[in-house]
Every structure is written in C-alpha cells, then in structure tokens.
Write a protein that holds these residues in place. Structure first.
Motif, PDB file in Angstrom:
ATOM      1  N   CYS A 237       0.828  -1.240   0.017  1.00 33.25           N
ATOM      2  CA  CYS A 237      -0.096  -0.097   0.053  1.00 33.25           C
ATOM      3  C   CYS A 237       0.870   1.223   0.072  1.00 33.25           C
ATOM      4  O   CYS A 237       1.601   1.632   0.912  1.00 33.25           O
ATOM      5  N   THR A 238       0.689   2.194  -1.044  1.00 30.74           N
ATOM      6  CA  THR A 238       1.583   3.348  -1.152  1.00 30.74           C
ATOM      7  C   THR A 238       1.186   4.232   0.307  1.00 30.74           C
ATOM      8  O   THR A 238      -0.070   4.308   0.502  1.00 30.74           O
ATOM      9  N   GLY A 239       2.266   4.535   0.907  1.00 29.46           N
ATOM     10  CA  GLY A 239       2.072   5.323   2.052  1.00 29.46           C
ATOM     11  C   GLY A 239       2.171   4.775   3.353  1.00 29.46           C
ATOM     12  O   GLY A 239       2.147   5.204   4.528  1.00 29.46           O
ATOM     13  N   GLY A 240       1.920   3.238   3.106  1.00 26.74           N
ATOM     14  CA  GLY A 240       1.596   2.482   4.339  1.00 26.74           C
ATOM     15  C   GLY A 240       0.562   2.454   5.224  1.00 26.74           C
ATOM     16  O   GLY A 240       0.590   2.012   6.276  1.00 26.74           O
ATOM     17  N   TYR A 241      -0.687   2.620   4.519  1.00 26.55           N
ATOM     18  CA  TYR A 241      -1.889   2.867   5.501  1.00 26.55           C
ATOM     19  C   TYR A 241      -2.325   1.604   5.404  1.00 26.55           C
ATOM     20  O   TYR A 241      -2.013   0.414   5.053  1.00 26.55           O
ATOM     21  N   GLY A 242      -3.567   1.550   6.334  1.00 25.30           N
ATOM     22  CA  GLY A 242      -4.712   0.339   6.442  1.00 25.30           C
ATOM     23  C   GLY A 242      -4.248  -0.470   7.531  1.00 25.30           C
ATOM     24  O   GLY A 242      -3.608  -0.371   8.430  1.00 25.30           O
ATOM     25  N   GLY A 243      -4.984  -1.658   7.794  1.00 36.00           N
ATOM     26  CA  GLY A 243      -5.157  -2.479   8.972  1.00 36.00           C
ATOM     27  C   GLY A 243      -6.225  -3.192   8.955  1.00 36.00           C
ATOM     28  O   GLY A 243      -7.550  -2.835   8.510  1.00 36.00           O
ATOM     29  N   GLY A 244      -6.418  -4.377   9.840  1.00 42.15           N
ATOM     30  CA  GLY A 244      -7.705  -5.190   9.667  1.00 42.15           C
ATOM     31  C   GLY A 244      -8.677  -4.650  10.571  1.00 42.15           C
ATOM     32  O   GLY A 244      -8.310  -3.711  11.264  1.00 42.15           O
ATOM     33  N   ILE A 245     -10.170  -4.783  10.140  1.00 41.74           N
ATOM     34  CA  ILE A 245     -11.168  -4.027  10.927  1.00 41.74           C
ATOM     35  C   ILE A 245     -11.569  -4.600  12.007  1.00 41.74           C
ATOM     36  O   ILE A 245     -12.520  -4.088  12.625  1.00 41.74           O
ATOM     37  N   ALA A 246     -10.989  -6.088  12.190  1.00 40.66           N
ATOM     38  CA  ALA A 246     -11.813  -6.635  13.424  1.00 40.66           C
ATOM     39  C   ALA A 246     -10.595  -6.765  14.609  1.00 40.66           C
ATOM     40  O   ALA A 246     -10.816  -7.673  15.185  1.00 40.66           O
ATOM     41  N   PRO A 248      -8.520  -6.339  18.130  1.00 35.73           N
ATOM     42  CA  PRO A 248      -9.009  -5.842  19.490  1.00 35.73           C
ATOM     43  C   PRO A 248      -8.346  -4.511  19.827  1.00 35.73           C
ATOM     44  O   PRO A 248      -8.649  -4.043  20.956  1.00 35.73           O
ATOM     45  N   ILE A 249      -7.341  -3.876  19.243  1.00 33.74           N
ATOM     46  CA  ILE A 249      -6.707  -2.626  19.467  1.00 33.74           C
ATOM     47  C   ILE A 249      -6.735  -1.659  18.240  1.00 33.74           C
ATOM     48  O   ILE A 249      -7.034  -2.255  17.117  1.00 33.74           O
ATOM     49  N   SER A 250      -6.436  -0.457  18.341  1.00 28.85           N
ATOM     50  CA  SER A 250      -6.062   0.223  17.304  1.00 28.85           C
ATOM     51  C   SER A 250      -5.136  -0.177  16.307  1.00 28.85           C
ATOM     52  O   SER A 250      -4.084  -0.787  16.546  1.00 28.85           O
ATOM     53  N   VAL A 251      -5.493   0.164  14.951  1.00 28.24           N
ATOM     54  CA  VAL A 251      -4.651  -0.432  13.833  1.00 28.24           C
ATOM     55  C   VAL A 251      -3.799   0.741  13.507  1.00 28.24           C
ATOM     56  O   VAL A 251      -3.166   0.630  12.561  1.00 28.24           O
ATOM     57  N   ASN A 252      -3.748   1.892  14.093  1.00 27.45           N
ATOM     58  CA  ASN A 252      -2.843   2.991  13.938  1.00 27.45           C
ATOM     59  C   ASN A 252      -1.273   2.255  14.043  1.00 27.45           C
ATOM     60  O   ASN A 252      -1.078   1.496  15.097  1.00 27.45           O
ATOM     61  N   GLY A 253      -0.396   2.392  13.144  1.00 31.89           N
ATOM     62  CA  GLY A 253       0.788   1.648  13.186  1.00 31.89           C
ATOM     63  C   GLY A 253       0.791   0.293  12.810  1.00 31.89           C
ATOM     64  O   GLY A 253       2.138  -0.492  12.749  1.00 31.89           O
ATOM     65  N   MET A 254      -0.168  -0.302  12.386  1.00 31.36           N
ATOM     66  CA  MET A 254      -0.279  -1.517  11.893  1.00 31.36           C
ATOM     67  C   MET A 254      -0.665  -1.599  10.382  1.00 31.36           C
ATOM     68  O   MET A 254      -1.241  -2.573   9.961  1.00 31.36           O
ATOM     69  N   GLY A 255       0.032  -0.755   9.593  1.00 29.12           N
ATOM     70  CA  GLY A 255      -0.455  -0.530   8.344  1.00 29.12           C
ATOM     71  C   GLY A 255       0.287  -1.641   7.471  1.00 29.12           C
ATOM     72  O   GLY A 255       1.330  -2.267   7.668  1.00 29.12           O
ATOM     73  N   ASN A 256      -0.297  -1.744   6.281  1.00 28.38           N
ATOM     74  CA  ASN A 256       0.381  -2.702   5.436  1.00 28.38           C
ATOM     75  C   ASN A 256       1.987  -2.022   4.792  1.00 28.38           C
ATOM     76  O   ASN A 256       2.031  -0.880   5.043  1.00 28.38           O
ATOM     77  N   VAL A 257       2.587  -3.089   4.404  1.00 30.30           N
ATOM     78  CA  VAL A 257       4.009  -2.525   4.120  1.00 30.30           C
ATOM     79  C   VAL A 257       3.891  -1.757   2.979  1.00 30.30           C
ATOM     80  O   VAL A 257       2.981  -1.731   2.130  1.00 30.30           O
ATOM     81  N   ALA A 258       4.798  -0.350   2.904  1.00 30.38           N
ATOM     82  CA  ALA A 258       4.399   0.447   1.805  1.00 30.38           C
ATOM     83  C   ALA A 258       5.020   0.013   0.489  1.00 30.38           C
ATOM     84  O   ALA A 258       6.202  -0.498   0.499  1.00 30.38           O
ATOM     85  N   THR A 259       4.370   0.473  -0.494  1.00 26.90           N
ATOM     86  CA  THR A 259       4.734   0.168  -1.797  1.00 26.90           C
ATOM     87  C   THR A 259       6.204   0.670  -2.022  1.00 26.90           C
ATOM     88  O   THR A 259       6.950   0.206  -2.512  1.00 26.90           O
ATOM     89  N   GLU A 260       6.274   1.994  -1.778  1.00 30.28           N
ATOM     90  CA  GLU A 260       7.641   2.568  -2.140  1.00 30.28           C
ATOM     91  C   GLU A 260       8.918   1.824  -1.310  1.00 30.28           C
ATOM     92  O   GLU A 260      10.155   1.951  -1.914  1.00 30.28           O
ATOM     93  N   ASP A 261       8.523   1.186   0.054  1.00 28.10           N
ATOM     94  CA  ASP A 261       9.651   0.826   0.571  1.00 28.10           C
ATOM     95  C   ASP A 261       9.839  -0.686  -0.217  1.00 28.10           C
ATOM     96  O   ASP A 261      11.040  -1.083   0.019  1.00 28.10           O
ATOM     97  N   VAL A 262       8.822  -1.366  -0.583  1.00 32.70           N
ATOM     98  CA  VAL A 262       9.066  -2.508  -1.229  1.00 32.70           C
ATOM     99  C   VAL A 262       9.838  -2.307  -2.478  1.00 32.70           C
ATOM    100  O   VAL A 262      10.700  -3.163  -2.972  1.00 32.70           O
ATOM    101  N   VAL A 263       9.300  -1.430  -3.191  1.00 32.87           N
ATOM    102  CA  VAL A 263      10.022  -1.099  -4.709  1.00 32.87           C
ATOM    103  C   VAL A 263      11.577  -0.778  -4.287  1.00 32.87           C
ATOM    104  O   VAL A 263      12.432  -1.416  -4.982  1.00 32.87           O
ATOM    105  N   ASN A 264      11.842  -0.095  -3.370  1.00 29.59           N
ATOM    106  CA  ASN A 264      13.161   0.331  -3.154  1.00 29.59           C
ATOM    107  C   ASN A 264      13.952  -0.785  -2.765  1.00 29.59           C
ATOM    108  O   ASN A 264      15.033  -1.005  -3.022  1.00 29.59           O
ATOM    109  N   LEU A 265      13.407  -1.576  -1.896  1.00 24.73           N
ATOM    110  CA  LEU A 265      14.021  -3.072  -1.250  1.00 24.73           C
ATOM    111  C   LEU A 265      14.555  -3.766  -2.738  1.00 24.73           C
ATOM    112  O   LEU A 265      15.591  -4.191  -2.680  1.00 24.73           O
ATOM    113  N   PHE A 266      13.520  -4.021  -3.537  1.00 27.00           N
ATOM    114  CA  PHE A 266      13.939  -4.973  -4.753  1.00 27.00           C
ATOM    115  C   PHE A 266      15.138  -4.072  -5.495  1.00 27.00           C
ATOM    116  O   PHE A 266      15.879  -4.588  -6.069  1.00 27.00           O
TER     117      PHE A 266
END
Length: 320
Positions: A237-246, A248-266
């Motif tokens: 996910c570009t920007g590293g946003y997102g997270g599961g909606i079910a 038991p805690i806030s999903v802030n900081g639990m985002g998807n790995v960021a597209t930019e970071d993965v592209v840079n890794l490869f």
C-alpha cells in the motif's frame, strides 16, 4: 533463490482506506480522487491494482462507491485491475461493474473470521467455491487472499495444517493464485520461509503471494525471506496505510507494508519491479496531502540513497 520478477499489487484504494472506519481526522477521498490515484499508480508501472472492495457500505463506508470506481477505470490498459469480493453478492456486483479479476477473502482463525465477516470459515469456503464457478462461467480471474495465516490476536498461533487444508480446497476449485497474510504484523522471516516452503512443496504450480503488515518493523525482511522461498506476489500500500477492521486494538501503526519501501528494497538488490519509484512516491505524496495523513513509508519520510547523495553533493559544492 526465486528468479521470477516480483509482482507488486497496489492496495491503497481498498485496504488503505478501510481503516477510516476507525480513525478520525482523515479527509475521505472522492471517487474522482480514487480514480486519479489508480491512474497515477498505473502510470508509475504498478502491474496490478486492487481498486476497491465490493463490501456492504455500512461496514466500510469509504468503499461505498465501489461500482463507480470500477466503471471509471474499466478498460484501463497496462495494469491488471482487480477488486475484493468477500462474498458471492460482492462478486456479482463486481461482475456488473466490469471488473476482470476477483480477489476473494478468508481468514485462518474461526474467531477472527466471525468478527470480520459474520460467517464461519466453512461458509466462506462455500462462497469462494461459488465465486470460482462464476469466474469460470464469466471468464473472470479468481484469486484468494487469506488473512490471519500466522497468528491471531484472539487465538494465538495458527496451525500450518489449517492453512494447508484451506489452500487444498481452493486448488481443488481451480484457483491457482493465493496470497497469505501476516495481518497483525508479528511474523518472523523464519515463519514466512517455513510457510511459503510448505505451501509450494505441496502445490508447486500455485502462484503464491504475501500480504504483510509492519507492526513490528519486520515486513521488509519478511518480504525478502518470502521472495527467496518462492513467493511471487507482494501486496503493498502506497504510504503504508491500512489494517484489519476486526482487531481488538487500534490499527494505527499496523499498516500494510509501503509500496515505496518494497520497490526500493527490490531495486536496491538489482531486482526490477517495473515500477518507477519516483513516480509512485510522488503519487503517494499527492494522496497523503489529499487525505491529510502523513505517509508511513520510510522512503516517503526519509528519501532514498540517491536523495541523500544529491544533498551531500550540494553541501560539498556550497562548502568549496
């Protein structure tokens, strides 16, 4: 080592938006905004984009315009367009909207499954079987995304057998693409390698993907481990946003790995993704300004090595 070119799937306008249900302070993007980002991602060379989810609008209000988004990007060339279809009704709506690829959803934990979709795993498997049959009739590609494949916040570690049994059924339905998710972001590279190895040993012709969250900061290491073990698809996910909606805690900081970071890794390893890093980074900055939430990507925040070198050279020139 996996020799195939990694295929990155962009999730921003689906998984990246769903946590707006739980967070305040976001500017909810319009349909036109979402379509604009999808086009920017395609222009950056992203090979596949999950444009939206055909879910109940009361459950995930930011995705209530799924049909409109899908129709506006219908026929777009150069990238695979897919949408999340959590049930058969969602698949019918996606079919009506002209979506060429359906991404089904299931999780490996019975507890999380019921909280997330209000149906059992067995019921969800039957829905996926019906969607697979629909895909064959209507010439649509069908894949499966499996959440909670490593650990569950309610049940703890998920047995490998539970995941394998589900994949066996999907393969029997004629589905040849499955992604497994570390939905809470606490798997280790060893966990990733062991599950990818086990799945591909049993189903060597399966196209296997990873959907990783970055709660513990290990998502990039996990992607590398998964790629070495034979995973071919990486949902990001570009920007590293997102997270599961079910959760038991806030999903802030639990985002998807960021597209930019993965592209840079490869790219840092000399592995081509087909994606222009600067273009996707600009698209991410544009979207972050639009919704009013800073990106959680390291590359978006700290820049690349090339950025650092430019700054360093400029400083030396000023000092000389």
């Amino acid at each position: 080592m996996s020799q195939s070119k990694p295929r990155i799937v962009e999730l921003l306008t689906r998984d990246g938006l769903q946590t707006m249900v739980h967070e305040s302070g976001w500017h909810v993007p319009t349909t036109a905004d979402k379509v604009a980002f999808i086009r920017k991602a395609a222009e950056a060379g992203v090979p596949e984009i999950e444009i939206t989810g055909f879910v109940h609008p009361k459950a995930v209000p930011p995705l209530a315009d799924a049909i409109d988004v899908a129709r506006q990007v219908s026929g777009m060339k150069g990238t695979v367009i897919r949408a999340l279809v959590p049930n058969y009704k969602g698949a019918l709506n996606a079919l009506e909207a002209g979506v060429p690829k359906f991404s089904c959803l299931i999780v490996g934990s019975e507890t999380y499954q019921k909280k997330n979709s209000n149906m059992s795993i067995a019921d969800n498997v039957r829905e996926i079987e019906r969607i697979a049959e629909l895909g064959r009739r209507e010439d649509r590609v069908v894949s499966v995304g499996m959440g909670i494949c490593f650990a569950c916040p309610y049940e703890g570690k998920i047995p490998l057998k539970a995941i394998m049994d589900l994949i066996d059924q999907f393969v029997a339905f004629g589905i040849d693409e499955v992604s497994i998710a570390d939905s809470i972001g606490h798997a280790s590279p060893i966990d990733i390698r062991e599950r990818v190895d086990a799945i591909l040993q049993r189903h060597p012709h399966l196209t296997l993907g990873l959907h990783l969250h970055d709660s513990s900061g290990m998502a990039l290491a996990n992607i590398y481990a998964g790629w070495l073990a034979g995973a071919k698809i990486f949902e990001t996910c570009t920007g590293g946003y997102g997270g599961g909606i079910a959760m038991p805690i806030s999903v802030n900081g639990m985002g998807n790995v960021a597209t930019e970071d993965v592209v840079n890794l490869f790219h840092s390893m000399g592995v081509d993704t087909g994606i222009d890093l600067e273009k996707i980074r600009k698209a991410g900055r544009w979207f972050a300004d639009l919704v009013g939430v800073p990106p959680r990507s390291r590359i978006a925040s700290n820049g690349t090595l090339a950025d650092l070198n430019r700054i360093g050279r400029k400083l030396l020139e000023q000092q000389s």
